[in-house]
Design an enzyme around this catalytic site. Structure first.
Site, PDB file in Angstrom:
ATOM      1  N   GLU A  10      89.542 -77.923  26.670  1.00 40.12           N
ATOM      2  CA  GLU A  10      89.725 -76.486  26.402  1.00 40.12           C
ATOM      3  C   GLU A  10      88.805 -75.640  27.283  1.00 40.12           C
ATOM      4  O   GLU A  10      89.100 -74.500  27.578  1.00 40.12           O
ATOM      5  CB  GLU A  10      89.454 -76.176  24.918  1.00 40.12           C
ATOM      6  CG  GLU A  10      90.572 -76.622  23.972  1.00 40.12           C
ATOM      7  CD  GLU A  10      91.846 -75.784  24.057  1.00 40.12           C
ATOM      8  OE1 GLU A  10      91.758 -74.548  24.078  1.00 40.12           O
ATOM      9  OE2 GLU A  10      92.934 -76.378  24.101  1.00 40.12           O
ATOM     10  N   CYS A  16      95.927 -87.845  20.690  1.00 41.34           N
ATOM     11  CA  CYS A  16      95.589 -86.421  20.724  1.00 41.34           C
ATOM     12  C   CYS A  16      96.297 -85.879  21.954  1.00 41.34           C
ATOM     13  O   CYS A  16      96.189 -86.464  23.044  1.00 41.34           O
ATOM     14  CB  CYS A  16      94.083 -86.228  20.851  1.00 41.34           C
ATOM     15  SG  CYS A  16      93.645 -84.483  21.125  1.00 41.34           S
ATOM     16  N   HIS A  74      95.782 -83.464  23.794  1.00 45.07           N
ATOM     17  CA  HIS A  74      94.928 -82.995  24.885  1.00 45.07           C
ATOM     18  C   HIS A  74      94.530 -84.134  25.849  1.00 45.07           C
ATOM     19  O   HIS A  74      94.187 -83.871  26.994  1.00 45.07           O
ATOM     20  CB  HIS A  74      93.617 -82.406  24.341  1.00 45.07           C
ATOM     21  CG  HIS A  74      93.717 -81.008  23.820  1.00 45.07           C
ATOM     22  ND1 HIS A  74      94.410 -80.689  22.684  1.00 45.07           N
ATOM     23  CD2 HIS A  74      93.187 -79.848  24.288  1.00 45.07           C
ATOM     24  CE1 HIS A  74      94.290 -79.380  22.456  1.00 45.07           C
ATOM     25  NE2 HIS A  74      93.549 -78.854  23.417  1.00 45.07           N
ATOM     26  N   ASP A  91     100.466 -76.164  19.038  1.00 43.49           N
ATOM     27  CA  ASP A  91      99.222 -76.939  19.156  1.00 43.49           C
ATOM     28  C   ASP A  91      98.041 -75.994  18.939  1.00 43.49           C
ATOM     29  O   ASP A  91      98.180 -74.770  19.062  1.00 43.49           O
ATOM     30  CB  ASP A  91      99.101 -77.594  20.541  1.00 43.49           C
ATOM     31  CG  ASP A  91      97.859 -78.475  20.647  1.00 43.49           C
ATOM     32  OD1 ASP A  91      97.614 -79.283  19.721  1.00 43.49           O
ATOM     33  OD2 ASP A  91      97.096 -78.350  21.623  1.00 43.49           O
ATOM     34  N   SER A  92      96.890 -76.580  18.635  1.00 42.37           N
ATOM     35  CA  SER A  92      95.679 -75.771  18.506  1.00 42.37           C
ATOM     36  C   SER A  92      95.338 -75.077  19.825  1.00 42.37           C
ATOM     37  O   SER A  92      94.653 -74.060  19.829  1.00 42.37           O
ATOM     38  CB  SER A  92      94.513 -76.665  18.079  1.00 42.37           C
ATOM     39  OG  SER A  92      94.313 -77.661  19.061  1.00 42.37           O
ATOM     40  N   CYS A 150     100.504 -81.590  17.739  1.00 40.14           N
ATOM     41  CA  CYS A 150      99.064 -81.705  17.551  1.00 40.14           C
ATOM     42  C   CYS A 150      98.852 -82.772  16.485  1.00 40.14           C
ATOM     43  O   CYS A 150      99.372 -82.641  15.366  1.00 40.14           O
ATOM     44  CB  CYS A 150      98.520 -80.355  17.081  1.00 40.14           C
ATOM     45  SG  CYS A 150      96.784 -80.378  16.606  1.00 40.14           S
TER      46      CYS A 150
END
Ligand code: DGL
Length: 277
Positions: A159, A193, A195, A11-12, A74
């Site tokens: 993040e 997503c 996240h 994932d990012s 992701c």
């Protein structure tokens, strides 16, 4: 020569940990290698070329670590980089290795969640603009209407450890309202997503109570189990010792602290240096 290795989960940043958690719960026998490209996150508002370029570099890193199979956990990377990597890069790299994403397994089943046949998608700008969900859902469920809302601030909130803060309320409310005003028949909302499950309490707060909220973790885990059953030639290359290793391209201290929240248990990460193409 065939070599065995862990399954790579990419994932990012931290988001893929919400997928890894469900995969490990369902398939604890395998070894996993998680990589968060936190130093370059978020990917969500970057160009197609940049997301492709970063994702390919990370896939090459996984292959150098011996992973026979890499899951792009992701949506942004799945939407913008997966197809090109599968079609253009993989054939010239190693015929025995595979890269899979999270959009296909989700769109294969999402239609089954909705009675009204009106589904809302919450995703990054990149995922929404790619139209991947609209195109893929139409293939499997042509009678479903899809409504999308891009939430560009949600990944930065997560993040930057602000997902539980008061400040997050403004952006969560704004985008839930932006989605729900597109159709009063939406009965199912997909967190497209990885996240976003971290924002689930706030999302629930602003979403009408009768709307079903779907996260991808279990869907992807079930799909991976099925894939490994159907592909013994890949499955036999996956090490089965139950180990999970974590890597980040940014600070390991930050990652350990934050990843424990996403993954639900203590995490000890190592620093990854990604060779630039
Ligand atoms: N977890 C990624 C996704 O599922 C977030 C992308 C980003 O870094 O913006 O899309």
């Amino acid at each position: 020569m065939l070599t065995q290795g862990p399954i790579g989960i990419f994932d990012s940043g931290y988001g893929g940990l919400t997928i890894l958690k469900e995969i490990v719960a369902k398939l604890p026998q395998y070894d996993y290698l998680y990589l968060g490209d936190n130093a370059r996150a978020p990917y969500g508002n970057r160009s197609y070329e940049t997301v492709y370029h970063y994702t390919l570099e990370c896939v090459q890193w996984f292959f150098a670590k011996g992973c026979p199979l890499v899951i792009l956990a992701c949506n942004t990377a799945s939407a913008k980089a997966l197809r090109t990597i599968q079609q253009n890069d993989l054939p010239g790299m190693d015929g025995n290795k595979r890269v899979l994403g999270v959009i296909r397994p989700t769109t294969e089943v999402i239609g089954g969640f909705s009675e009204s046949k009106h589904i809302g998608i919450l995703g990054t700008v990149g995922t929404v603009q790619s139209q991947s969900y609209v195109i893929e859902i139409a293939k499997f469920f042509p009678d479903i209407q899809v409504f999308q809302e891009a939430c560009p601030m949600w990944v930065p909130l997560v993040e930057n450890h602000e997902h539980s803060s008061k400040g997050a309320d403004y952006f969560v409310k704004k985008h839930i309202q932006g989605l729900m005003k597109q159709s009063d028949k939406i009965d199912t909302v997909l967190l497209a997503c990885t996240h976003y499950p971290l924002l689930i309490n706030k999302i629930r707060e602003y979403l009408p109570v009768d709307i079903q909220l779907v996260s991808q973790g279990e869907i992807v885990a079930t799909s991976l189990e099925d894939y490994l059953l159907r592909h013994p030639e890949i499955e036999q290359n996956c090490v089965k010792a139950g180990a999970v290793d974590f890597f980040t391209t940014d600070s390991t201290e930050d990652f350990n602290q934050q990843a424990a929240v996403f993954f639900g248990r203590p995490v000890q990460s190592k620093h990854a240096v990604i060779p630039q193409n």
